[in-house]
Design a protein around this motif. Structure first.
Motif, PDB file in Angstrom:
ATOM      1  N   SER A  38      52.784 -44.840  32.504  1.00 46.32           N
ATOM      2  CA  SER A  38      52.444 -45.902  33.650  1.00 46.32           C
ATOM      3  C   SER A  38      51.041 -45.476  33.983  1.00 46.32           C
ATOM      4  CB  SER A  38      53.457 -45.323  34.809  1.00 46.32           C
ATOM      5  OG  SER A  38      53.103 -45.751  35.918  1.00 46.32           O
ATOM      6  N   GLU A  39      50.380 -46.484  34.772  1.00 49.17           N
ATOM      7  CA  GLU A  39      48.999 -46.114  35.324  1.00 49.17           C
ATOM      8  C   GLU A  39      49.039 -45.569  36.729  1.00 49.17           C
ATOM      9  OE1 GLU A  39      50.481 -49.211  34.634  1.00 49.17           O
ATOM     10  OE2 GLU A  39      49.605 -49.582  32.702  1.00 49.17           O
ATOM     11  N   LYS A  40      49.416 -44.395  36.635  1.00 47.39           N
ATOM     12  CA  LYS A  40      49.722 -43.305  37.755  1.00 47.39           C
ATOM     13  C   LYS A  40      48.220 -42.885  38.253  1.00 47.39           C
ATOM     14  CE  LYS A  40      54.124 -42.068  36.274  1.00 47.39           C
ATOM     15  NZ  LYS A  40      54.898 -41.016  35.714  1.00 47.39           N
ATOM     16  N   GLY A  41      47.596 -42.071  37.377  1.00 50.82           N
ATOM     17  CA  GLY A  41      46.291 -41.686  37.692  1.00 50.82           C
ATOM     18  C   GLY A  41      46.562 -40.156  38.274  1.00 50.82           C
ATOM     19  N   LEU A  42      45.344 -39.328  38.259  1.00 51.53           N
ATOM     20  CA  LEU A  42      45.665 -37.973  38.680  1.00 51.53           C
ATOM     21  C   LEU A  42      44.243 -37.612  39.290  1.00 51.53           C
ATOM     22  CD1 LEU A  42      46.907 -35.270  38.358  1.00 51.53           C
ATOM     23  CD2 LEU A  42      45.961 -35.128  35.967  1.00 51.53           C
ATOM     24  N   ILE A  43      44.452 -36.808  40.216  1.00 48.05           N
ATOM     25  CA  ILE A  43      43.173 -36.150  40.740  1.00 48.05           C
ATOM     26  C   ILE A  43      43.418 -34.724  41.035  1.00 48.05           C
ATOM     27  CG2 ILE A  43      43.427 -37.030  42.839  1.00 48.05           C
ATOM     28  CD1 ILE A  43      40.303 -36.844  43.223  1.00 48.05           C
ATOM     29  N   ASN A  44      42.845 -33.637  40.838  1.00 44.30           N
ATOM     30  CA  ASN A  44      42.853 -32.235  41.262  1.00 44.30           C
ATOM     31  C   ASN A  44      41.718 -31.961  42.164  1.00 44.30           C
ATOM     32  OD1 ASN A  44      45.312 -31.559  39.844  1.00 44.30           O
ATOM     33  ND2 ASN A  44      43.917 -31.445  37.961  1.00 44.30           N
ATOM     34  N   LEU A  45      41.994 -31.400  43.240  1.00 44.66           N
ATOM     35  CA  LEU A  45      40.806 -31.150  44.068  1.00 44.66           C
ATOM     36  C   LEU A  45      40.966 -29.726  44.748  1.00 44.66           C
ATOM     37  CD1 LEU A  45      40.833 -34.187  46.451  1.00 44.66           C
ATOM     38  CD2 LEU A  45      39.270 -33.898  44.975  1.00 44.66           C
ATOM     39  N   ARG A  46      39.839 -29.160  44.980  1.00 42.27           N
ATOM     40  CA  ARG A  46      39.886 -28.051  45.757  1.00 42.27           C
ATOM     41  C   ARG A  46      38.965 -28.182  47.044  1.00 42.27           C
ATOM     42  NH1 ARG A  46      38.593 -21.994  44.075  1.00 42.27           N
ATOM     43  NH2 ARG A  46      38.352 -20.839  45.982  1.00 42.27           N
ATOM     44  N   LEU A  47      39.781 -28.113  48.240  1.00 43.08           N
ATOM     45  CA  LEU A  47      39.204 -28.117  49.261  1.00 43.08           C
ATOM     46  C   LEU A  47      38.903 -27.075  50.180  1.00 43.08           C
ATOM     47  CD1 LEU A  47      41.232 -31.121  50.928  1.00 43.08           C
ATOM     48  CD2 LEU A  47      39.067 -31.384  49.376  1.00 43.08           C
ATOM     49  N   GLU A  48      37.508 -26.511  50.535  1.00 44.55           N
ATOM     50  CA  GLU A  48      37.069 -25.285  51.085  1.00 44.55           C
ATOM     51  C   GLU A  48      36.492 -25.648  52.514  1.00 44.55           C
ATOM     52  OE1 GLU A  48      34.410 -21.828  49.626  1.00 44.55           O
ATOM     53  OE2 GLU A  48      35.925 -22.467  48.232  1.00 44.55           O
ATOM     54  N   VAL A  49      36.647 -24.805  53.509  1.00 44.78           N
ATOM     55  CA  VAL A  49      35.905 -24.887  54.710  1.00 44.78           C
ATOM     56  C   VAL A  49      35.333 -23.486  55.034  1.00 44.78           C
ATOM     57  CG1 VAL A  49      36.042 -25.518  57.033  1.00 44.78           C
ATOM     58  CG2 VAL A  49      37.428 -26.727  55.620  1.00 44.78           C
ATOM     59  N   ASN A  50      33.951 -23.424  55.016  1.00 43.38           N
ATOM     60  CA  ASN A  50      33.424 -21.973  55.428  1.00 43.38           C
ATOM     61  C   ASN A  50      32.858 -22.133  56.903  1.00 43.38           C
ATOM     62  OD1 ASN A  50      33.740 -20.836  52.790  1.00 43.38           O
ATOM     63  ND2 ASN A  50      32.448 -22.543  52.108  1.00 43.38           N
ATOM     64  N   GLU A 103      44.883 -38.767  52.134  1.00 46.12           N
ATOM     65  CA  GLU A 103      46.370 -39.492  52.324  1.00 46.12           C
ATOM     66  C   GLU A 103      46.141 -41.038  52.593  1.00 46.12           C
ATOM     67  OE1 GLU A 103      50.617 -37.986  53.431  1.00 46.12           O
ATOM     68  OE2 GLU A 103      49.135 -37.915  55.165  1.00 46.12           O
ATOM     69  N   GLN A 104      45.138 -41.361  53.462  1.00 47.00           N
ATOM     70  CA  GLN A 104      45.208 -42.702  54.054  1.00 47.00           C
ATOM     71  C   GLN A 104      44.495 -43.567  53.036  1.00 47.00           C
ATOM     72  OE1 GLN A 104      43.148 -42.383  57.798  1.00 47.00           O
ATOM     73  NE2 GLN A 104      44.694 -40.718  58.474  1.00 47.00           N
ATOM     74  N   THR A 105      43.901 -42.870  52.062  1.00 50.65           N
ATOM     75  CA  THR A 105      43.213 -43.689  51.236  1.00 50.65           C
ATOM     76  C   THR A 105      43.632 -43.453  49.887  1.00 50.65           C
ATOM     77  OG1 THR A 105      41.410 -42.176  51.090  1.00 50.65           O
ATOM     78  CG2 THR A 105      40.973 -44.022  52.272  1.00 50.65           C
ATOM     79  N   PRO A 106      45.009 -43.673  49.300  1.00 50.84           N
ATOM     80  CA  PRO A 106      45.698 -43.458  48.051  1.00 50.84           C
ATOM     81  C   PRO A 106      44.967 -44.373  47.033  1.00 50.84           C
ATOM     82  CG  PRO A 106      46.971 -45.153  49.163  1.00 50.84           C
ATOM     83  CD  PRO A 106      45.750 -44.752  50.232  1.00 50.84           C
ATOM     84  N   MET A 107      45.263 -43.675  45.566  1.00 52.23           N
ATOM     85  CA  MET A 107      44.605 -44.284  44.525  1.00 52.23           C
ATOM     86  C   MET A 107      45.398 -45.844  44.376  1.00 52.23           C
ATOM     87  SD  MET A 107      44.732 -41.473  41.846  1.00 52.23           S
ATOM     88  CE  MET A 107      43.850 -42.103  40.576  1.00 52.23           C
ATOM     89  N   PRO A 108      44.478 -46.960  43.892  1.00 52.44           N
ATOM     90  CA  PRO A 108      44.947 -48.290  43.808  1.00 52.44           C
ATOM     91  C   PRO A 108      46.235 -48.297  42.868  1.00 52.44           C
ATOM     92  CG  PRO A 108      43.030 -48.017  42.624  1.00 52.44           C
ATOM     93  CD  PRO A 108      43.245 -46.683  43.301  1.00 52.44           C
ATOM     94  N   ASN A 109      47.053 -49.258  43.401  1.00 49.30           N
ATOM     95  CA  ASN A 109      48.189 -49.547  42.417  1.00 49.30           C
ATOM     96  C   ASN A 109      47.728 -50.567  41.381  1.00 49.30           C
ATOM     97  OD1 ASN A 109      50.621 -50.564  41.291  1.00 49.30           O
ATOM     98  ND2 ASN A 109      51.909 -50.999  43.174  1.00 49.30           N
ATOM     99  N   MET A 110      48.206 -50.071  40.224  1.00 46.76           N
ATOM    100  CA  MET A 110      47.655 -50.669  38.886  1.00 46.76           C
ATOM    101  C   MET A 110      48.540 -51.393  38.207  1.00 46.76           C
ATOM    102  SD  MET A 110      44.751 -47.921  37.583  1.00 46.76           S
ATOM    103  CE  MET A 110      44.229 -48.920  36.124  1.00 46.76           C
ATOM    104  N   PHE A 111      49.827 -51.518  38.792  1.00 47.04           N
ATOM    105  CA  PHE A 111      51.170 -52.024  38.009  1.00 47.04           C
ATOM    106  C   PHE A 111      50.442 -53.545  37.809  1.00 47.04           C
ATOM    107  CE2 PHE A 111      55.121 -54.466  38.063  1.00 47.04           C
ATOM    108  CZ  PHE A 111      55.601 -53.564  37.230  1.00 47.04           C
ATOM    109  N   GLY A 112      51.076 -53.978  36.466  1.00 43.63           N
ATOM    110  CA  GLY A 112      50.699 -55.226  36.062  1.00 43.63           C
ATOM    111  C   GLY A 112      49.521 -55.234  35.206  1.00 43.63           C
ATOM    112  N   SER A 113      48.677 -54.010  34.997  1.00 49.50           N
ATOM    113  CA  SER A 113      47.504 -54.049  34.340  1.00 49.50           C
ATOM    114  C   SER A 113      47.474 -53.129  33.235  1.00 49.50           C
ATOM    115  CB  SER A 113      46.261 -54.013  35.199  1.00 49.50           C
ATOM    116  OG  SER A 113      46.303 -52.656  35.911  1.00 49.50           O
TER     117      SER A 113
END
Length: 101
Positions: free
Chosen positions: A39-51, A77-87
């Motif tokens: 499936s065209e799910k996509g993946l991202i790993n982030l490390r968020l840090e505030v100093n 969360e408000q900008t999810p990865m695009p749905n690539m279903f059908g491609s």
């Protein structure tokens, strides 16, 4: 797996767990069809840090580190990865299947 064993095929590894072999499931498709579980799910790993400079809860700053971090997570969360279903692989699979009809 039985067919591969009968043919003497020995696999080094399996990239995907696969899916069902469909035989007679798709109307007019005369051959059995094995769908790869992809499936065209996509993946991202982030490390968020505030100093920020340390403070005390009796005199909190206007913006806290947890508030800044929460806002960043909310924006993600408000900008999810695009749905690539059908491609991608799904589109190629359907194009290949179309030749069998």
């Amino acid at each position: 797996s039985a067919l591969l064993q009968a043919r003497g095929v020995k696999l080094a590894f399996i990239v995907d767990e696969g899916n069902f072999i469909l035989d007679g499931f798709i109307p007019y498709l005369k051959k059995p069809f094995a769908m790869i579980g992809l499936s065209e799910k996509g993946l991202i790993n982030l490390r968020l840090e505030v100093n920020m400079s340390p403070g005390h809860s009796s005199a909190p700053p206007k913006e806290t580190t947890i508030g800044i971090l929460a806002a960043a997570v909310s924006r993600l969360e408000q900008t999810p990865m695009p749905n690539m279903f059908g491609s991608g692989p799904l589109k190629m699979t359907l194009q290949q299947l179309a030749r069998e009809f």
